[in-house]
Design a protein around this motif. Sequence first.
Motif, PDB file in Angstrom:
ATOM      1  N   VAL A   1       0.840  -1.203   0.000  1.00 34.77           N
ATOM      2  CA  VAL A   1       0.000   0.000   0.000  1.00 34.77           C
ATOM      3  C   VAL A   1       0.869   1.245   0.000  1.00 34.77           C
ATOM      4  CG1 VAL A   1      -1.649   1.338   1.372  1.00 34.77           C
ATOM      5  CG2 VAL A   1      -1.976  -1.131   1.086  1.00 34.77           C
ATOM      6  N   SER A   2       1.905   1.246   0.823  1.00 34.16           N
ATOM      7  CA  SER A   2       2.770   2.416   0.943  1.00 34.16           C
ATOM      8  C   SER A   2       3.587   2.641  -0.326  1.00 34.16           C
ATOM      9  CB  SER A   2       3.702   2.249   2.151  1.00 34.16           C
ATOM     10  OG  SER A   2       2.967   2.098   3.343  1.00 34.16           O
ATOM     11  N   ILE A   3       4.122   1.582  -0.908  1.00 33.53           N
ATOM     12  CA  ILE A   3       4.946   1.735  -2.113  1.00 33.53           C
ATOM     13  C   ILE A   3       4.078   2.125  -3.302  1.00 33.53           C
ATOM     14  CG2 ILE A   3       6.456   0.511  -3.721  1.00 33.53           C
ATOM     15  CD1 ILE A   3       7.651   1.436  -0.964  1.00 33.53           C
ATOM     16  N   ALA A   4       2.850   1.675  -3.349  1.00 35.92           N
ATOM     17  CA  ALA A   4       1.932   2.149  -4.396  1.00 35.92           C
ATOM     18  C   ALA A   4       1.750   3.662  -4.273  1.00 35.92           C
ATOM     19  CB  ALA A   4       0.594   1.431  -4.280  1.00 35.92           C
ATOM     20  N   SER A   5       1.565   4.143  -3.053  1.00 37.77           N
ATOM     21  CA  SER A   5       1.418   5.585  -2.833  1.00 37.77           C
ATOM     22  C   SER A   5       2.687   6.326  -3.244  1.00 37.77           C
ATOM     23  CB  SER A   5       1.108   5.867  -1.365  1.00 37.77           C
ATOM     24  OG  SER A   5      -0.131   5.309  -0.984  1.00 37.77           O
ATOM     25  N   TYR A   6       3.834   5.739  -2.948  1.00 42.23           N
ATOM     26  CA  TYR A   6       5.106   6.379  -3.295  1.00 42.23           C
ATOM     27  C   TYR A   6       5.308   6.424  -4.809  1.00 42.23           C
ATOM     28  CZ  TYR A   6      10.119   7.459  -2.941  1.00 42.23           C
ATOM     29  OH  TYR A   6      11.368   8.042  -3.050  1.00 42.23           O
ATOM     30  N   ALA A   7       4.936   5.360  -5.510  1.00 38.59           N
ATOM     31  CA  ALA A   7       5.040   5.360  -6.971  1.00 38.59           C
ATOM     32  C   ALA A   7       4.129   6.423  -7.576  1.00 38.59           C
ATOM     33  CB  ALA A   7       4.687   3.982  -7.520  1.00 38.59           C
ATOM     34  N   ILE A   8       2.915   6.538  -7.061  1.00 36.90           N
ATOM     35  CA  ILE A   8       1.992   7.571  -7.549  1.00 36.90           C
ATOM     36  C   ILE A   8       2.547   8.950  -7.247  1.00 36.90           C
ATOM     37  CG2 ILE A   8      -0.320   8.547  -7.225  1.00 36.90           C
ATOM     38  CD1 ILE A   8      -1.227   5.626  -6.564  1.00 36.90           C
ATOM     39  N   PHE A   9       3.119   9.118  -6.068  1.00 35.42           N
ATOM     40  CA  PHE A   9       3.741  10.385  -5.680  1.00 35.42           C
ATOM     41  C   PHE A   9       4.833  10.778  -6.672  1.00 35.42           C
ATOM     42  CE2 PHE A   9       7.230  12.365  -3.156  1.00 35.42           C
ATOM     43  CZ  PHE A   9       6.614  13.582  -2.885  1.00 35.42           C
ATOM     44  N   GLN A  10       5.667   9.822  -7.074  1.00 34.37           N
ATOM     45  CA  GLN A  10       6.718  10.118  -8.044  1.00 34.37           C
ATOM     46  C   GLN A  10       6.135  10.498  -9.402  1.00 34.37           C
ATOM     47  OE1 GLN A  10      10.018   7.452  -8.456  1.00 34.37           O
ATOM     48  NE2 GLN A  10      10.181   7.057  -6.266  1.00 34.37           N
TER      49      GLN A  10
ATOM     50  N   ALA B   1       1.244  -2.043  -9.144  1.00 37.33           N
ATOM     51  CA  ALA B   1       0.997  -1.721 -10.552  1.00 37.33           C
ATOM     52  C   ALA B   1      -0.452  -1.301 -10.782  1.00 37.33           C
ATOM     53  CB  ALA B   1       1.338  -2.930 -11.422  1.00 37.33           C
ATOM     54  N   ALA B   2      -1.397  -1.995 -10.153  1.00 37.70           N
ATOM     55  CA  ALA B   2      -2.813  -1.662 -10.348  1.00 37.70           C
ATOM     56  C   ALA B   2      -3.139  -0.282  -9.787  1.00 37.70           C
ATOM     57  CB  ALA B   2      -3.691  -2.718  -9.691  1.00 37.70           C
ATOM     58  N   ALA B   3      -2.599   0.034  -8.618  1.00 43.86           N
ATOM     59  CA  ALA B   3      -2.855   1.346  -8.026  1.00 43.86           C
ATOM     60  C   ALA B   3      -2.246   2.456  -8.868  1.00 43.86           C
ATOM     61  CB  ALA B   3      -2.298   1.388  -6.607  1.00 43.86           C
TER      62      ALA B   3
ATOM     63  N   GLU C   1      -0.828  -6.440 -16.298  1.00 48.12           N
ATOM     64  CA  GLU C   1      -0.649  -5.672 -15.071  1.00 48.12           C
ATOM     65  C   GLU C   1       0.374  -4.549 -15.248  1.00 48.12           C
ATOM     66  OE1 GLU C   1      -2.421  -6.242 -12.394  1.00 48.12           O
ATOM     67  OE2 GLU C   1      -3.304  -8.200 -12.875  1.00 48.12           O
ATOM     68  N   LEU C   2       1.387  -4.798 -16.063  1.00 46.20           N
ATOM     69  CA  LEU C   2       2.422  -3.797 -16.304  1.00 46.20           C
ATOM     70  C   LEU C   2       2.855  -3.873 -17.755  1.00 46.20           C
ATOM     71  CD1 LEU C   2       5.026  -5.849 -16.164  1.00 46.20           C
ATOM     72  CD2 LEU C   2       4.875  -5.409 -13.726  1.00 46.20           C
ATOM     73  N   ASP C   3       3.860  -3.089 -18.106  1.00 50.32           N
ATOM     74  CA  ASP C   3       4.177  -2.901 -19.526  1.00 50.32           C
ATOM     75  C   ASP C   3       5.479  -3.551 -19.970  1.00 50.32           C
ATOM     76  OD1 ASP C   3       1.994  -0.810 -20.199  1.00 50.32           O
ATOM     77  OD2 ASP C   3       2.958   0.006 -18.409  1.00 50.32           O
ATOM     78  N   VAL C   4       6.501  -3.493 -19.120  1.00 49.72           N
ATOM     79  CA  VAL C   4       7.848  -3.914 -19.516  1.00 49.72           C
ATOM     80  C   VAL C   4       8.388  -4.902 -18.499  1.00 49.72           C
ATOM     81  CG1 VAL C   4      10.196  -3.158 -20.086  1.00 49.72           C
ATOM     82  CG2 VAL C   4       8.244  -1.652 -20.565  1.00 49.72           C
ATOM     83  N   LEU C   5       8.977  -5.992 -18.982  1.00 49.75           N
ATOM     84  CA  LEU C   5       9.620  -6.972 -18.122  1.00 49.75           C
ATOM     85  C   LEU C   5      11.124  -6.943 -18.402  1.00 49.75           C
ATOM     86  CD1 LEU C   5       8.628  -9.019 -16.001  1.00 49.75           C
ATOM     87  CD2 LEU C   5       8.746 -10.767 -17.777  1.00 49.75           C
TER      88      LEU C   5
END
Length: 387
Positions: free
Chosen positions: A220-229, A264-266, A297-301
């Motif tokens: 939950v926290s890292i999703a928020s941090y990714a959105i913050f960035q 990734a979803a968040a 779920e995401l774009d690049v592996l």
Amino acid sequence: RRRRRGDRIGSTAVRQRCSPATGRETPPPADLLLRMARGEGACERTPVWLMRQAGRYMKAFRAYSDRYPFRQRSETPDMAVELSLQCHRQFGMDAVILFSDILTPLPALGIEFDVVRGHGPIVLGDLGRCLEDRLEGPSSIREVADCEGFARTHGFVRETLTRLRRETEGKCALLGFVGAPWTLAAYAIEGGSTREGATIKRWMYQDPGVLDEFLRRMAVSIASYAIFQARSGAQCIQLFDSCASCLTPDLWRRFAAPHVKHVAAALRKSCPGVPIIYFANGGSAYIRQQAEELVGELDVLTVDHHIALADARQLLEGTGLVLQGNVDPSLLRYGNEALVRDAVRRAIDEAGGPGSHILNLGHGVLQGTPEENVLHFVDEAQRQTRA
């Protein structure tokens, strides 16, 4: 078909144009990496950047790292901006990545860390022993459920990314990054970097419910941090699962994949135009499982250098996932110009030809890598164009 732009490698003109001392600009288009990451079809050439491209292999970088401790460098916007941009000015990669660390968000959760020169990251709090106690009570590990929570604690990241976005606009892509929840949990519980993950595995087998709750809060926290960035200016986010090498394929599915998918979803819901890259260090043994879990779920592996790109390409065929990787960092550390350029051409060919994947290393640039070899790596990739 492939066309190589410019003169032959050995010519005086090319050697002068490829001098690290003179620097070089990124050839257009500026949005090449973003288009490739979004899967918008084959591009005119292969975009290129390097994990740990801002690092101690550069003399200009060492002028800061020899004088200032890591957290001061990464948490002071003037220095973080400069250290992010140095490599781009010198080598002209297709992306600048934020100079920071995967552990940077941890203090917002109530977990303190430091990076000690000659030792590496140290995470404080003895979570390996008292994890369950830290999940409840007044000193419990916090869950940062809103990206604005990071605005209160990590304003330096917002300022750094905002300034980097101005500097890179019309020149190249700007990447942010976060540590994947499994990796950050492993660092926190082990007290630093780990090869085997012995302590976190003890929790995994003896009290998985406690570990699940810690991973949930971390996700939950890292999703928020990714959105913050992303809201601060990052145009693409890479998730680093640096400790994935501790996991078997089944353990990765159980303890890592669900939390990567949550992040990734968040991020996708809040910032739908921002491509998402995932790198599981040591995960080449279970690329098929990664593709099965993460498709859509995401774009690049990203793949490490322990698998041939041709094999990775075949395993990802039909998934819609873009491939990133995967030249051996040791080749840049110890090889010569001819070997570096040949490795670039072979990687591009194995991935399907120019404009078919994102060229990178299979891990970060090694300390002691000659700056000239980084230049040859970037230059050769940008010379390979579609006919």
